[in-house]
Design an enzyme around this catalytic site. Structure first.
Site, PDB file in Angstrom:
ATOM      1  N   GLU A 157      -5.564  -8.298  -1.337  1.00  0.00           N
ATOM      2  CA  GLU A 157      -6.252  -8.147  -0.048  1.00  0.00           C
ATOM      3  C   GLU A 157      -7.703  -7.820  -0.337  1.00  0.00           C
ATOM      4  OE1 GLU A 157      -4.766  -5.532   3.029  1.00  0.00           O
ATOM      5  OE2 GLU A 157      -2.689  -5.964   2.471  1.00  0.00           O
ATOM      6  N   GLU A 163       0.827  -1.210   0.000  1.00  0.00           N
ATOM      7  CA  GLU A 163       0.000   0.000   0.000  1.00  0.00           C
ATOM      8  C   GLU A 163       0.863   1.263   0.000  1.00  0.00           C
ATOM      9  OE1 GLU A 163      -2.834  -0.544   3.228  1.00  0.00           O
ATOM     10  OE2 GLU A 163      -4.142  -1.704   1.927  1.00  0.00           O
TER      11      GLU A 163
HETATM   12  C1  BGP Z   1      -4.665  -2.992   4.756  1.00  0.00           C
HETATM   13  C2  BGP Z   1      -3.322  -3.451   5.242  1.00  0.00           C
HETATM   14  C3  BGP Z   1      -3.331  -4.693   6.045  1.00  0.00           C
HETATM   15  C4  BGP Z   1      -4.595  -5.008   6.786  1.00  0.00           C
HETATM   16  C5  BGP Z   1      -5.862  -4.548   6.103  1.00  0.00           C
HETATM   17  C6  BGP Z   1      -7.108  -4.606   6.951  1.00  0.00           C
HETATM   18  O1  BGP Z   1      -4.692  -1.611   4.673  1.00  0.00           O
HETATM   19  O2  BGP Z   1      -2.434  -3.670   4.175  1.00  0.00           O
HETATM   20  O3  BGP Z   1      -2.156  -4.730   6.787  1.00  0.00           O
HETATM   21  O4  BGP Z   1      -4.546  -4.910   8.118  1.00  0.00           O
HETATM   22  O5  BGP Z   1      -5.759  -3.277   5.579  1.00  0.00           O
HETATM   23  O6  BGP Z   1      -7.171  -3.506   7.786  1.00  0.00           O
HETATM   24  P1  BGP Z   1      -7.477  -3.610   9.318  1.00  0.00           P
HETATM   25  O7  BGP Z   1      -6.496  -4.554   9.877  1.00  0.00           O
HETATM   26  O8  BGP Z   1      -7.311  -2.230   9.813  1.00  0.00           O
HETATM   27  O9  BGP Z   1      -8.871  -4.093   9.415  1.00  0.00           O
END
Ligand code: BGP
Length: 478
Positions: free
Chosen positions: A377, A176
């Site tokens: 993701e 990201e």
């Molecule tokens: C993205 C990241 C991850 C992950 C995901 C979910 O932005 O790359 O590391 O955590 O989001 O977000 P969260 O854990 O805040 O629910």
């Protein structure tokens, strides 16, 4: 009609700092995540400059993949994973980021992990830097604001590229990377938080510093890609974008232009550089209006041109709306929120669920770049409950994933070249935004709780069997 390719890479995704634990084992140094306390949906996490006694730092134990990797990879294999997206913790290899010799124990750990993947026929997809910059680099250089980080990162890449030949083929440089276009990036990815201690929501922000730090990441990423292309032709190098799809709140042209401008800087700016190899024209005006002047060194532009990626990957969770209205309701989101879309429902954490937005986004990205894409993701963070009989019936998660996979199939039929899909947090892990365990994404439940307790036992959720069948049928049985 086209559908998922025969060799489609089905799998799941995680990041070292959110699931490995063992934060100081076998010579590992502290990363920025190791300095972050827990938080909740409503109380933000804090970053501290020293480890405070009697304070919970969720990354320190996380779900202890470090000692459970064999069991976990076997469970992924049971679901039929073709690929497993994980990150290497830079601080296991170079504890402060500044050593000249790597830490052998750290290298060995990933040897074992990759060997275990190979044993099960799982292809690793490795993020080189996923929100886990060595904290020592923050203290010394104010993170990526220091140009020195470029060479330190390249040294780290040289070591892991050389070491994991024959074990890893797919790499992503920065997770990201576009988080650096938003204030939240100071803490997550850029490390421009030298000396700061306090809520992650109140980190001092200076766009001049942020975009300079981002420039250093672009150069570092391009150098890594170039190095791989020149020395390891079997390596496939990708970028990774947090795609936050934005719709105009109304059809008022002012809202449309505003949305276009936000989309350019938030979503397109970084990948325009990483895929095309140069700063986009629209950046000039944005820089002028925000007093940003990027300091480049001779040769930087050439490196950017020579280090373009082979494929584009992104995270997709939700969408928001953008507009000039002051009466629209606000919604939360990944990294940033926006205006609420009346046509969508939201998760318990307020992220708006928008499967069709994924089809739209895939088409937009592919039209722009025409290189293979991968959704690395996606998923639903939700509260899960263990029933008396020990089962976990996460139908809401199955529903979310099914709808998104359907839309990926539509996008494939639209002609998008889609390589694979790795839903986020395939095993429950620590939330990046809140530090909670209660925000679960996994097919596998881990008995670990927000107060740090739990015996770390793993259990298959209902979605485990469901995803297994999705993979076995190559996405036809949803
Ligand atoms: C993205 C990241 C991850 C992950 C995901 C979910 O932005 O790359 O590391 O955590 O989001 O977000 P969260 O854990 O805040 O629910």
């Amino acid at each position: 009609m086209r559908t998922f390719k025969k060799d489609f890479l089905w799998g799941g995704a995680v990041a070292a700092n959110q699931f490995e634990g063992a934060w100081d084992a076998d010579g590992k140094g502290a990363s920025v995540s190791d300095m972050c306390t827990n938080g909740t949906h409503t109380v933000p996490k804090r970053i501290t400059t020293v480890i405070e006694p009697d304070t919970l730092y969720p990354s320190h134990e996380a779900i202890d993949f470090y000692h459970h990797y064999k069991e976990d990879i076997a469970l992924f294999a049971e679901m039929g994973f073709k690929t497993f997206r994980l990150s290497i913790a830079w601080t296991r290899i170079f504890p402060t980021g500044m050593e000249t010799e790597p830490n052998e124990a750290g290298l060995k750990f990933y040897d074992s992990v990759f060997d275990e993947c190979k044993k099960h026929g799982i292809e690793p997809l490795v993020t080189i830097s996923h929100y886990e910059m060595p904290y020592a680099l923050i203290e010394k250089y104010n993170g990526w604001y220091g140009r020195e980080c470029i060479e330190l990162f390249v040294r780290y890449c040289e070591v892991i590229f050389e070491r994991y030949q024959g074990k890893v083929k797919y790499w992503l440089t920065f997770n990201e990377i576009n988080s650096g276009t938003m204030p939240m990036g100071n803490i997550l990815s850029l490390g421009t938080v030298k000396g700061y201690s306090g809520s992650i929501m109140d980190v001092p922000d200076d766009p001049k510093i942020r975009f300079q730090a981002l420039h250093h990441q672009f150069v570092a990423s391009a150098k890594a890609v170039k190095l791989a292309h020149e020395k390891y032709p079997e390596y496939k190098m990708g970028n990774m974008i947090c795609f936050i799809t934005k719709y105009p709140y109304t059809c008022n042209p002012d809202d449309v232009i505003m949305t276009q401008k936000e989309m350019q800087i938030t979503n397109w700016f970084c990948s325009d550089i990483q895929v095309r190899g140069y700063y986009p024209a629209y950046a000039e005006r944005y820089f002028e209006e925000n007093g940003i002047v990027i300091k480049k060194e001779p040769g930087d532009d050439e490196i950017l041109r020579e280090g373009t990626v082979d494929y584009y990957t992104f995270s997709y969770y939700m969408s928001t709306c953008t507009g000039n209205t002051s009466d629209g309701a606000q919604t939360a989101g990944n990294l940033v929120g926006g205006l609420k879309n009346p046509y969508l429902e939201a998760s318990d954490w307020g992220w708006q669920i928008d499967p069709k937005g994924l089809r739209y986004t895939l088409n937009e990205i592919y039209d722009r770049y025409q290189i293979p894409l991968m959704v690395v993701e996606n998923g639903l963070g939700a509260y899960d409950k263990i029933e008396e009989d020990g089962s976990i019936n996460d139908d809401y998660r199955i529903d979310y994933l099914r709808k998104h996979i359907e839309q990926m199939r539509e996008a494939a039929a639209d002609g998008v070249d889609l390589m694979g899909y790795t839903p986020w947090g395939c095993i429950d892990l620590v939330s990046a935004s809140t530090g909670e365990m209660a925000k679960r994404y996994g097919f596998i439940y881990v008995e670990k709780y927000d107060d740090g307790t739990g015996n770390l036992a793993r259990r298959r959720k209902k979605s485990f069997e469901w995803y297994k069948q999705v993979i076995a049928s190559n996405g036809t049985q949803l």
